[in-house]
Design an enzyme around this catalytic site. Structure first.
Site, PDB file in Angstrom:
ATOM      1  N   TYR A  71       0.818  -1.157  -0.129  1.00 41.44           N
ATOM      2  CA  TYR A  71      -0.001   0.057   0.172  1.00 41.44           C
ATOM      3  C   TYR A  71       0.903   1.235   0.045  1.00 41.44           C
ATOM      4  CZ  TYR A  71      -3.800   3.152   1.065  1.00 41.44           C
ATOM      5  OH  TYR A  71      -4.605   4.254   0.886  1.00 41.44           O
ATOM      6  N   HIS A 118     -15.950   1.311  -4.053  1.00 37.67           N
ATOM      7  CA  HIS A 118     -14.645   1.210  -3.674  1.00 37.67           C
ATOM      8  C   HIS A 118     -14.347  -0.023  -2.908  1.00 37.67           C
ATOM      9  CE1 HIS A 118     -10.579   3.206  -3.792  1.00 37.67           C
ATOM     10  NE2 HIS A 118     -10.505   3.202  -2.416  1.00 37.67           N
TER      11      HIS A 118
END
Length: 712
Positions: free
Chosen positions: A483, A682
């Site tokens: 990430y 999302h």
């Protein structure tokens, strides 16, 4: 029966181990005929530099042309996926692994004890409640909110005495929410639904009403139009939404992109946070015990992340990283709450602090190389004990009301399904409250933390999980996940989808890249703006470590990440297409020159900067923006981009443009596909059925493009 079930499970487990075969030509291997994507002649100018944006038309999510493009792309993608012979086998096994009862920790509101539970394959968790006599019933069942399970329960909040509840729903995965107020006893709706609520909690003041946040509904598409001025409202029960009072954010002087309001547990103070980006906030308090009290400023700048942890009468307990990159807890009197009056309560240490409260204590959770450690304090600042955790991993919870006798926490890691523990804070004793019922033999797998060296010499931690006995001969299918942004930490946690990959014989590696929060604010800053390349270098070095140490090889390696992690994968695959065989960017931020023009994207500028800041920032962003760095004639890895057509966090146009560039310019035989989930956003609230289908496709695509033609 238990023995038979166990044997059946082992048989299915071995039936899903990948087996490499000599390459046999199939229809899946044929060169793909992609839908035609029209190139327009739109250009933008940045500091005298003209940049073409030929696929600008795909930003219009409401146009018939975009809708037709989405349909055509999905037809090609699913035609490809349907020809993978073991796709359904993976899907069926994943559904089997997922099909076990999952229960959340209980919490008390009024006369009832509530808990979340999923029987196994329910699309959404159900809220149950138990009365004083031990009778349990369904309180809210989000599976009834829509026929296809795409409407989810986003927030549930109870009034002070627990007699009323307000809950928010999300439709199709959108960040736009609706709030419904009900009577807890009858479960009947009490007043018209509040609409057009976004990025909001629900915080009650007594039983009289609650605070929530939203933007004015934008002109144009609500899924992509820019939202810039967040406002905090107070809704008094019995009045219409049109009568709701703007408490903060309604003037130019109070204009902020993110505004939140929270009432303290004793109903004494309203705490307001205001921010222009995802890092840094101003802080204000209002004394609700005094009519017409003024808003008092605690912090008038956004140089820190600071919030109110709790209060005892007028004594405030604040968590802050101001002058403390790893965070500390300070106390101050609400009458003079500015920073010069703060007193250290729990001082900063070398490890990142994330405190919580419950049962009259403060629980200080520290992150030590992404692993949890918890210490217990009383409200006088005395350390009571170090809490002995069940193992090496992550904890969640340690939160309850002040009058609670017990607090609950969950322990997990990559190969240990989450178990809920009850903790008696006076005695300091933990006991198992709810053991996971997942069909997963943790003893057959192991997780190993390693530290590797990035390009500039920085040591970066990574946890690698795999079957015991795995040979490090470079032949193992491996997913490297990352990430690296927004101060978010990747700590060890179990997931059914990762368990499926491990069962398939795969290696799962998670790198704790710079840009995250694993080592505090400095670690975060080292992966932002003009230092963003550090994040990509860290990820590249992680991949090279896995290959160099024999866990996998370049042709057995897949890179995966979502949102900011989707940017990570997109940037690395365009910088080093030779590094991996498969790329899996999900809901990614992929157009770095225009990301800030959509919805609340401008709030991400703290991490990214924008192309309008300076010519230097423009050049830097353009230098790694995935959409702008797909090069004609390059052989790219097999790529499956995933997104949702209702994603109003990272709009799908990012993924659409990236797919169009790859399909137009890739010179190799690897597929360049985009899988667009309809009526999905999302990620939050995605129905279980859709998640299972998506991961079956991801794993099928990944293994197939690693040359694995059948599963053992």
């Amino acid at each position: 029966m238990k023995y038979i079930a166990a044997v059946a499970g082992v048989a299915l487990l071995s039936a899903c181990s990948p087996q490499q075969d000599t390459h046999t030509e199939t229809a899946v291997d044929a060169r793909i005929s992609y839908p035609m994507t029209v190139r327009g002649n739109v250009t933008d100018e940045y500091f005298g530099n003209v940049v073409a944006d030929p696929y600008r038309w795909l930003e219009d999510d409401r146009s018939e042309e975009t809708e037709a493009w989405v349909k055509a792309q999905n037809e090609v993608t699913f035609e490809y996926l349907e020809q993978i012979p073991y796709r359904d086998q993976i899907k069926d096994r994943l559904a089997q692994l997922w099909n076990y009862e999952k229960v959340g920790a209980p919490f008390k509101e009024g006369d009832y004890t509530y808990f979340y539970k999923n029987d196994g394959l329910q699309n959404q968790y159900v809220v149950y409640r138990t009365d004083a006599d031990g009778n349990t019933e369904v309180f809210l069942d989000p599976n009834t909110f829509s026929e296809d399970g795409t409407t989810s329960l986003a927030t549930l909040s109870f009034s002070k005495d627990g007699s009323l509840a307000a809950y928010a729903i999300s439709e199709g995965g959108s960040d736009w929410r609706k709030i419904i107020v009900i009577d807890v006893e009858t479960k009947e709706q009490l007043e018209p639904t509040l609409v057009d609520v976004k990025f909001s909690g629900i915080s009650w003041y007594g039983n009289e009403g609650f605070y929530y946040s939203s933007y004015d509904k934008p002109e144009g598409s609500e899924l992509s139009a820019k939202t810039d001025q967040h406002k905090l409202y107070y809704h008094k029960l019995g009045t219409t939404q049109a009568e709701d009072t703007v408490v903060f954010g309604g003037t130019d002087a109070e204009k902020h992109r993110y505004v939140g309001g929270q009432v303290t547990e004793d109903d004494r103070y309203l705490v307001i946070t205001a921010a222009v980006s995802t890092s840094g906030n101003k802080l204000f308090i209002k004394d609700l015990s005094q009519a017409d009290s003024e808003l008092v400023t605690v912090l008038d700048h956004t140089d820190s992340d600071t919030y109110v942890l709790d209060n005892v009468d007028s004594k405030l307990y604040l968590v802050t990283d101001l002058d403390a990159p790893n965070k500390r807890v300070v106390t101050v009197d609400a009458k003079n709450p500015t920073a010069e009056n703060w007193q250290d309560f729990i001082a900063e240490t070398e490890h990142v602090l994330s405190p919580s409260t419950g049962a009259g204590y403060i629980f200080a959770e520290y992150m030590v190389d992404a692993i949890a450690k918890v210490e217990q304090y009383n409200y006088e600042g005395e350390r009571v004990r170090n809490i002995e955790l069940p193992g090496v991993g992550s904890v969640g919870g340690f939160s309850a009301k002040r009058e609670a006798d017990v607090v609950y926490y969950t322990f997990t890691n990559y190969n240990t399904p989450g178990t809920i523990y009850s903790f008696e804070p006076d005695a300091g004793e933990s006991s198992v409250y709810a053991e996971s019922k997942a069909e997963f033999d943790s003893s057959a797998y192991e997780s190993k933390q390693v530290f590797y060296t990035s390009k500039d010499g920085t040591k970066v931690p990574m946890i690698i999980t795999y079957k015991k006995g795995t040979e490090l001969d470079g032949s193992n299918p491996t997913i490297l996940y990352g990430y690296g942004g927004f101060n978010i930490s990747l700590t060890p946690s179990f997931s059914v989808t990762n368990a499926m990959w491990l069962e398939l014989g795969g290696v799962y590696a998670v790198a704790n890249l710079r840009g995250g929060g694993e080592y505090g604010k400095d670690w975060h800053i080292a992966g932002t703006k003009m230092q963003k390349q550090n994040v990509f270098d860290d990820f590249i070095a992680a991949a090279e470590y896995l290959v160099g140490e024999g866990y996998t090889s370049n042709d057995k390696l897949a890179l995966r990440g979502g949102s900011n992690g989707g940017l990570l994968v997109g940037a690395v695959m365009t910088q080093r297409p030779d590094l991996m065989q498969v790329a899996l960017p999900a809901v990614g931020v992929l157009d770095m020159l225009r990301y800030h023009t959509f919805t609340a994207g401008a709030g991400w500028a703290y991490d990214y900067g924008t192309a309008e800041d300076s010519e230097e920032m423009f050049e830097y962003l353009k230098g790694y923006s995935p959409v702008h760095n797909v090069k004609q004639g390059t052989h790219y890895p097999a790529t499956m981009i995933t997104t949702g057509d209702h994603d109003d966090r990272v709009v799908p146009a990012h993924s659409f443009k990236f797919a169009a560039e790859l399909q137009a310019k890739d010179a190799g035989a690897n597929p360049q596909l985009i899988r667009i989930e309809t009526n999905a956003g999302h990620g939050a609230g995605t129905p279980v059925s859709k998640t299972i289908e998506q991961y079956a496709d991801i794993y099928g695509f990944t293994l197939w493009n690693m040359g694995i033609k059948e599963l053992k």
